[in-house]
Motif scaffolding. Sequence first.
Motif, PDB file in Angstrom:
ATOM      1  N   LYS A  36      12.862  -6.426   7.341  1.00 50.24           N
ATOM      2  CA  LYS A  36      12.065  -5.530   6.520  1.00 50.24           C
ATOM      3  C   LYS A  36      12.196  -5.788   5.019  1.00 50.24           C
ATOM      4  O   LYS A  36      11.422  -5.234   4.238  1.00 50.24           O
ATOM      5  N   GLU A  37      13.168  -6.619   4.615  1.00 54.66           N
ATOM      6  CA  GLU A  37      13.433  -6.762   3.196  1.00 54.66           C
ATOM      7  C   GLU A  37      13.668  -8.219   2.807  1.00 54.66           C
ATOM      8  O   GLU A  37      14.149  -9.022   3.606  1.00 54.66           O
ATOM      9  N   ILE A  38      13.340  -8.519   1.549  1.00 54.68           N
ATOM     10  CA  ILE A  38      13.717  -9.798   0.978  1.00 54.68           C
ATOM     11  C   ILE A  38      14.560  -9.543  -0.271  1.00 54.68           C
ATOM     12  O   ILE A  38      14.508  -8.459  -0.863  1.00 54.68           O
ATOM     13  N   ILE A  43      15.689  -6.277  -4.615  1.00 48.16           N
ATOM     14  CA  ILE A  43      15.273  -6.221  -3.209  1.00 48.16           C
ATOM     15  C   ILE A  43      13.903  -5.560  -3.135  1.00 48.16           C
ATOM     16  O   ILE A  43      13.621  -4.586  -3.845  1.00 48.16           O
ATOM     17  N   THR A  44      13.056  -6.109  -2.280  1.00 45.56           N
ATOM     18  CA  THR A  44      11.745  -5.525  -2.044  1.00 45.56           C
ATOM     19  C   THR A  44      11.376  -5.690  -0.571  1.00 45.56           C
ATOM     20  O   THR A  44      12.142  -6.272   0.201  1.00 45.56           O
ATOM     21  N   ARG A  45      10.232  -5.158  -0.181  1.00 49.25           N
ATOM     22  CA  ARG A  45       9.803  -5.252   1.209  1.00 49.25           C
ATOM     23  C   ARG A  45       9.521  -6.692   1.597  1.00 49.25           C
ATOM     24  O   ARG A  45       9.082  -7.505   0.791  1.00 49.25           O
ATOM     25  N   ASN A  46       9.762  -6.977   2.855  1.00 51.71           N
ATOM     26  CA  ASN A  46       9.502  -8.307   3.392  1.00 51.71           C
ATOM     27  C   ASN A  46       8.007  -8.475   3.686  1.00 51.71           C
ATOM     28  O   ASN A  46       7.295  -7.519   3.967  1.00 51.71           O
ATOM     29  N   SER A  47       7.556  -9.705   3.597  1.00 50.79           N
ATOM     30  CA  SER A  47       6.198 -10.058   4.004  1.00 50.79           C
ATOM     31  C   SER A  47       6.260 -11.301   4.872  1.00 50.79           C
ATOM     32  O   SER A  47       7.019 -12.227   4.572  1.00 50.79           O
ATOM     33  N   SER A  48       5.471 -11.326   5.921  1.00 46.46           N
ATOM     34  CA  SER A  48       5.422 -12.508   6.786  1.00 46.46           C
ATOM     35  C   SER A  48       4.360 -13.501   6.312  1.00 46.46           C
ATOM     36  O   SER A  48       4.175 -14.554   6.921  1.00 46.46           O
ATOM     37  N   GLY A  49       3.660 -13.167   5.223  1.00 41.57           N
ATOM     38  CA  GLY A  49       2.585 -14.024   4.739  1.00 41.57           C
ATOM     39  C   GLY A  49       3.084 -15.262   4.009  1.00 41.57           C
ATOM     40  O   GLY A  49       4.226 -15.334   3.566  1.00 41.57           O
ATOM     41  N   LYS A  50       2.177 -16.224   3.884  1.00 41.55           N
ATOM     42  CA  LYS A  50       2.418 -17.410   3.073  1.00 41.55           C
ATOM     43  C   LYS A  50       1.702 -17.259   1.741  1.00 41.55           C
ATOM     44  O   LYS A  50       0.705 -16.539   1.639  1.00 41.55           O
TER      45      LYS A  50
END
Length: 259
Positions: A53-55, A99-106
């Motif tokens: 959920k996070e990066i 820290i921020t929300r994760n994204s599965s995008g490119k």
Amino acid sequence: MTIHIKNVNIFARMGEVFMDNINFTREEFNKLWNKLEYLGRGGEGICKRLNNKEIIKYLDSPYANFDGEKILKFKEFKSKTYLFPYKIVCIDNEIMGYITRNSSGKNLIEVPRDTIRFDKFIIGSKNVEDDTKNLSDEGVLTHDILFNILYKNGIFHMIDTYYYEIVDEDNESLYKKNISYFNYSLLEFLVKDRFYKFVFTSKELTELYKEVENGESIISFLEMLRQRLSEYCDKDVKVVRDAKKAITLCHKSVYPEYF
């Protein structure tokens, strides 16, 4: 406060959490950092996946913003498409990341144009328009959109958002300014290298294209582009590669791509 990080329990044991800050010694941070999945590097630092959920972004550029208040100034904003930092990472009491929300995008630069599905691209664009309207109503001016868009399967995420500003400007004009940055990115990505000549042989598409450049909704343009491509190609164009007959590779875009 409990920090959950799948398969990396070291984070909860080692990092001390104080309100919006997570503090590490250099040794503790390095031990954690070396276990995380690498996502990419930008102009100001390196991103790794903290959990599902996070990066976490580690700022290693002398030009990065190390002002904690500015980094977190939009942490309370709720948005599906704009990813705002909400925790500061400190190493030996110095701000070194967030820290921020994760994204599965490119990054949009890396997304193959020919795989884009028009219907999902349009839905994603509408979501960005809605969120951009909400931000503009709060007086937020966006920055540096062009190379900070992530995309996957109809979902856009805007990253590196902590340089955004609060400005005193009419909401409508601010919205047009903000959405113009996004529109420009999509036109560069989808049209310039593929359908530029096709668009400008149609009076209707040309007019819509120019409206989009001036901050009008991109939705009507994308819908009309798909319709005209389908008519020209004698089939329902669902994916960009379906419109091969109309594609003219012309290297006009600022986004690099190898043909």
